[in-house]
Write a protein that holds these residues in place. Sequence first.
Motif, short mmCIF file in Angstrom:
data_model
loop_
_atom_site.label_atom_id
_atom_site.label_comp_id
_atom_site.label_asym_id
_atom_site.label_seq_id
_atom_site.Cartn_x
_atom_site.Cartn_y
_atom_site.Cartn_z
N ASP A 279 0.83 -1.20 0.00
CA ASP A 279 0.00 0.00 0.00
C ASP A 279 0.87 1.25 0.00
O ASP A 279 0.56 2.23 -0.68
CB ASP A 279 -0.92 0.00 1.23
N GLY A 280 1.95 1.23 0.78
CA GLY A 280 2.81 2.40 0.85
C GLY A 280 3.50 2.72 -0.46
O GLY A 280 3.55 3.88 -0.88
N PHE A 281 4.02 1.71 -1.12
CA PHE A 281 4.74 1.95 -2.36
C PHE A 281 3.82 2.43 -3.48
O PHE A 281 4.22 3.21 -4.33
CB PHE A 281 5.44 0.66 -2.82
N THR A 282 2.60 1.95 -3.49
CA THR A 282 1.72 2.31 -4.60
C THR A 282 0.87 3.54 -4.31
O THR A 282 0.28 4.11 -5.21
CB THR A 282 0.76 1.14 -4.94
N GLY A 283 0.81 3.94 -3.02
CA GLY A 283 -0.06 5.07 -2.69
C GLY A 283 0.67 6.17 -1.96
O GLY A 283 1.19 7.11 -2.56
N SER A 284 0.79 6.03 -0.63
CA SER A 284 1.26 7.13 0.20
C SER A 284 2.75 7.40 0.05
O SER A 284 3.24 8.41 0.56
CB SER A 284 0.93 6.84 1.68
#
Length: 286
Positions: A279-284
């Motif tokens: 989630d972190g790499f693709t979003g925030s």
Amino acid sequence: MRVFLAGATGVIGSRLLPLLLAEGHQVTALTRRTTDAEGLRSLGAEPAVADAYDAESLTRALRNAAPEVVIHQLTDLGGASAEANAHMRRTGTRNLTDAAVEAGVRRIVAQSVAWAYQGGDIPATEPTPLDLEADLPRATTVRGVAALEATVREAPEWVVLRYGVLYGPGTWYAPGGLMAERALAGELATDGDICSFLRVEDAAAAALAALDWPSGPVNICDDEPATGHAWIPVFCAAVGAPAPPRSPGPERHDWARGADNRYAREELGWSPRHRSWRDGFTGSLL
């Protein structure tokens, strides 16, 4: 609570400082640059200007602050030198701990890492020994970590936060960071090495929570250890790099096993807000 935050302007310290102030703590913020002092004061902290390698000035700063707790977030990563960072872990930690003990500090919370463990087939838990027989160049990091952890244990109470690999703004794992530059240059190849990641905001939140934790080491990382075959292509896509090559080297180094965060989650009540690097790499991250 009176808190002395060493490394207050670093990637974690700068996020931790407002959390401490919001909780009502009285914070003395250490910086080695006089130019940072006014900015720290404007946030609500009392600045202390001293160099971690200058034992006398550090002792004076701790004596003047008279804190109950020291939070150690000092690193030396600007030159991407493992030896420089190990030197900070050895010498900076020694100076900080000696000054803290002399000032009557009851607790030290210190930054460590979750990838210094001995090899194995499953993610490492806190009782797993450190990899003290590692070969160079890995030995430089492991021995620095071992020295840091042994030193802070001299405090009456101590918590060692074994952070996963940090990502997010200001880290190597962000657009413009060192690993993004490697990815863009085609130098980041996939492999079977297992890594545990941690968003920088989650690292700061854990340091705040550790003010009340029992003494001991704690793995602070997300819930999904991942092989390089899994995370590297996602990271490359996130920073606009081409698809990575596959490493011609060994499939997995024995020590590259990731870390298990169950103790923090189940015993201490901490869990990462960013549960997975996916989630972190693709979003925030962006």
